[in-house]
Each structure stands twice: as C-alpha cells, then as structure tokens.
Design an enzyme around this catalytic site. Structure first.
Site, PDB file in Angstrom:
ATOM      1  N   ASN A 172      -1.851  -9.841   0.114  1.00 20.36           N
ATOM      2  CA  ASN A 172      -0.481 -10.308  -0.110  1.00 20.36           C
ATOM      3  C   ASN A 172       0.429  -9.097  -0.286  1.00 20.36           C
ATOM      4  OD1 ASN A 172       1.533 -12.246  -0.386  1.00 20.36           O
ATOM      5  ND2 ASN A 172       1.284 -12.388  -2.598  1.00 20.36           N
TER       6      ASN A 172
ATOM      7  N   HIS B 224       3.061  -5.962  -0.151  1.00 20.91           N
ATOM      8  CA  HIS B 224       4.502  -5.750  -0.159  1.00 20.91           C
ATOM      9  C   HIS B 224       4.761  -4.252  -0.056  1.00 20.91           C
ATOM     10  CE1 HIS B 224       3.890  -4.544  -4.313  1.00 20.91           C
ATOM     11  NE2 HIS B 224       3.414  -5.744  -4.610  1.00 20.91           N
TER      12      HIS B 224
ATOM     13  N   HIS C 252       2.591  -1.785  -2.105  1.00 20.10           N
ATOM     14  CA  HIS C 252       1.278  -1.459  -1.544  1.00 20.10           C
ATOM     15  C   HIS C 252       1.412  -0.471  -0.387  1.00 20.10           C
ATOM     16  CE1 HIS C 252       0.447  -5.651  -3.131  1.00 20.10           C
ATOM     17  NE2 HIS C 252      -0.508  -4.957  -3.714  1.00 20.10           N
TER      18      HIS C 252
ATOM     19  N   ARG D 155       1.722   3.039 -10.228  1.00 20.17           N
ATOM     20  CA  ARG D 155       1.964   3.238 -11.657  1.00 20.17           C
ATOM     21  C   ARG D 155       2.623   2.027 -12.316  1.00 20.17           C
ATOM     22  NH1 ARG D 155       1.678   8.384 -14.023  1.00 20.17           N
ATOM     23  NH2 ARG D 155       0.897   9.998 -12.614  1.00 20.17           N
TER      24      ARG D 155
ATOM     25  N   ASP E 129       1.254  -0.845 -12.626  1.00 17.31           N
ATOM     26  CA  ASP E 129       0.142  -1.303 -13.464  1.00 17.31           C
ATOM     27  C   ASP E 129      -0.383  -0.093 -14.237  1.00 17.31           C
ATOM     28  OD1 ASP E 129      -0.060  -4.118 -12.514  1.00 17.31           O
ATOM     29  OD2 ASP E 129      -0.455  -3.128 -10.612  1.00 17.31           O
TER      30      ASP E 129
ATOM     31  N   LEU F 173       8.325  -4.359  -7.741  1.00 15.54           N
ATOM     32  CA  LEU F 173       7.691  -5.172  -6.711  1.00 15.54           C
ATOM     33  C   LEU F 173       6.307  -5.610  -7.175  1.00 15.54           C
ATOM     34  CD1 LEU F 173       8.636  -3.290  -3.415  1.00 15.54           C
ATOM     35  CD2 LEU F 173       9.863  -5.116  -4.616  1.00 15.54           C
ATOM     36  N   SER F 174       5.995  -6.870  -6.944  1.00 14.19           N
ATOM     37  CA  SER F 174       4.715  -7.446  -7.343  1.00 14.19           C
ATOM     38  C   SER F 174       4.420  -8.637  -6.458  1.00 14.19           C
ATOM     39  CB  SER F 174       4.765  -7.894  -8.811  1.00 14.19           C
ATOM     40  OG  SER F 174       3.630  -8.681  -9.145  1.00 14.19           O
TER      41      SER F 174
END
EC number: 6.3.2.1
Length: 283
Positions: free
Chosen positions: A32, A34, A37, A150, A152, A186-187
């Site tokens: 998934n 974005h 990533h 970073r 997370d 972003l997640s």
C-alpha cells in the site's frame, strides 16, 4: 524489475549479486505504498547497486483487534510504483513460507527497553512482531544497508538496537518523514480517514510544532506537554501519548539532555496516527 516469492530463488539471485561484489539495499514494506515508501527506495537507489523491496503484511505485528484483515493489499500498483523508482527486485513471500510452523510456534525476537512504553505500551507484542520479521528479512536478503522511515521513530530505534545487539553487519539508514503539503505525515493508514477527519488531521503536526516552539522558548516540559495534550483533545483527537524523550535512545530526558524528540500517537475517529519531531532543548 524482478518479482520473486520463493525463498530459494531469492537467495540464488542475491548470491550472484554478492559474488559480483554488488552493494545490496533493502527496503522492507507492508505494501500500500505512498511517497514516503518511495523516498526510501530513492535513497536506496542512490546508495546501492541492487535495491530489494519486500512487500509482506506481517500478521505477527498486528494485535487481536487491529486492522490485519482490512489492511490494503495493492500489489499490482505497488509493483508499478517500485519499478518506476528503479527498484531491482521485489520479494513477496507467503506467510507460510516465513512462518512454516505457524505464528505461535515460530521463534520470536524481542528487543528490550527501547520497545517498551510509547507504542509498545499501547500495542503489546507489536515490536516483537516487527523485530522478528525484520530479522527474517535480514537473514534472507543479507543486505549491506536497510532503509526505514523516521516517522516510525520508535520502530527505527528498535531496529537500530536489534542490529547492534545481534551484530548484523548492516547499515541502518533513517529517511526523514515525508509530509503532505498541509503537514500531515504520510501513512498508509491515512486512507482510513473520512474527508472531514482528513481536514482535521494536520492539527496533530501543528500541535507538535507548537509544543516544540514552547520547549525551545524555555517552557518546562511538563507544562508544554500538558498544553499539547489539551490542544489535541480540543481538536477531536484521543491521545495515547505525547512524550518527550532522549533522541539517542528514547530514554527519559534529564537536566543535561540537549537533543530530544517529541513523540505522539492519537486516534482521530477510528484511525490511529503517529508522528514525531526532533527538538534541541535550550541549555
């Protein structure tokens, strides 16, 4: 770009790359994808000869009431995005290949101290699941470097300690948080937000910035954090935590701490959002 799901084929392909002294970079993901990533892939592409991305929704890091079943699986779109950013190989293993004896019977890796508190307190077992699957991927890919966002931050610190404690010969590269124009980090889980929630969500980062500025101005941390929690509640968030920790190891700050990090997790509707912001404390 090559797509592999078989462990033996992955090892054979990467053995040939290592034989030719090529530098291998790993970008572990749950798919998934974005722009956050893809920033990891871009950083890996700049540094390495062979870029390997993994797409695996790891059941071991989800709690009983979390979103494992509903987590978006978008393999075709993810593969296209990875290829367009110069990824060389994407590894998409089956769950029974990584955990052949089932989740409960599988050897698990636990990283003490840094995995406790913060998200570790609110998501019991989460970081054990992360450390276990990352250890598996490190063993299978044997990269020279691995890339993590970073955003997370606690996960990033767990991986750094894992690598140090188990003497993995791997460089861990942290890539800065990627944000939307309005500041929201972003997640993949941002897609769970309703339109109204998405409009309110940037207040999470704005609150971090306000607490950051208060701390830089010399306000006492307990006061700044209390005001930040109140601001989040006023804007419709249900905070799990808003804390200030030492940036180097997530330990508690002390009077002589200079480099710290603000970390927040909060629910907006049914969606749990996390973010962080580095802060240099005044002397």
């Amino acid at each position: 770009m090559l797509t592999l799901s078989d462990i033996g084929e992955l090892r054979n392909h990467l053995h040939a790359a290592r034989r030719d002294a090529k530098r291998i970079a790993l970008v572990p993901t749950m798919g998934n994808l974005h722009a956050g990533h893809l920033a990891l892939v871009d950083a890996a592409r700049r540094d390495a000869d062979v870029v390997v991305a993994t797409i695996f929704v790891n059941p071991l890091q989800f709690g009983a009431n979390e979103d494992f079943a509903s987590y978006p699986r978008t393999l075709e779109a993810d593969a296209q995005a990875l290829a367009s950013h110069g990824c060389d190989l994407v590894f998409t293993p089956r769950t029974d290949a990584l955990y052949p004896h089932g989740l409960e019977a599988h050897t698990q890796v636990s990283v003490p101290d840094v995995s406790e508190g913060l998200c570790g307190a609110n998501r019991p077992g989460h970081f054990t699941g992360v450390a276990t699957v990352v250890s598996l991927l490190f063993n299978l890919v044997q990269p020279d470097a691995a890339y993590f966002g970073r955003k997370d931050y606690q996960q990033f610190m767990v991986i750094r300690k894992l690598v140090a404690d188990l003497h993995f010969p791997i460089e861990i590269v942290g890539v800065p948080t990627q944000r939307a124009e309005d500041g929201l980090a972003l997640s993949s889980r941002n897609g769970y937000l309703s339109a109204a929630e998405r409009q309110r969500a940037p207040a999470l980062y704005r609150t971090l910035c306000q607490v950051h500025d208060a701390l830089r101005a010399g306000e006492a941390p307990p006061t700044a954090l209390r005001d930040g929690l109140a601001a989040l509640a006023e804007q419709g968030f249900k905070p799990d935590y808003l804390e200030l920790r030492r940036a180097q190891d997530l330990g508690p700050i002390a009077p002589d701490t200079q480099e710290a990090i603000l970390l927040v997790a909060a629910h907006l509707g049914t969606t749990r959002l996390i973010d962080n912001l580095a802060v240099s404390l005044p002397r």
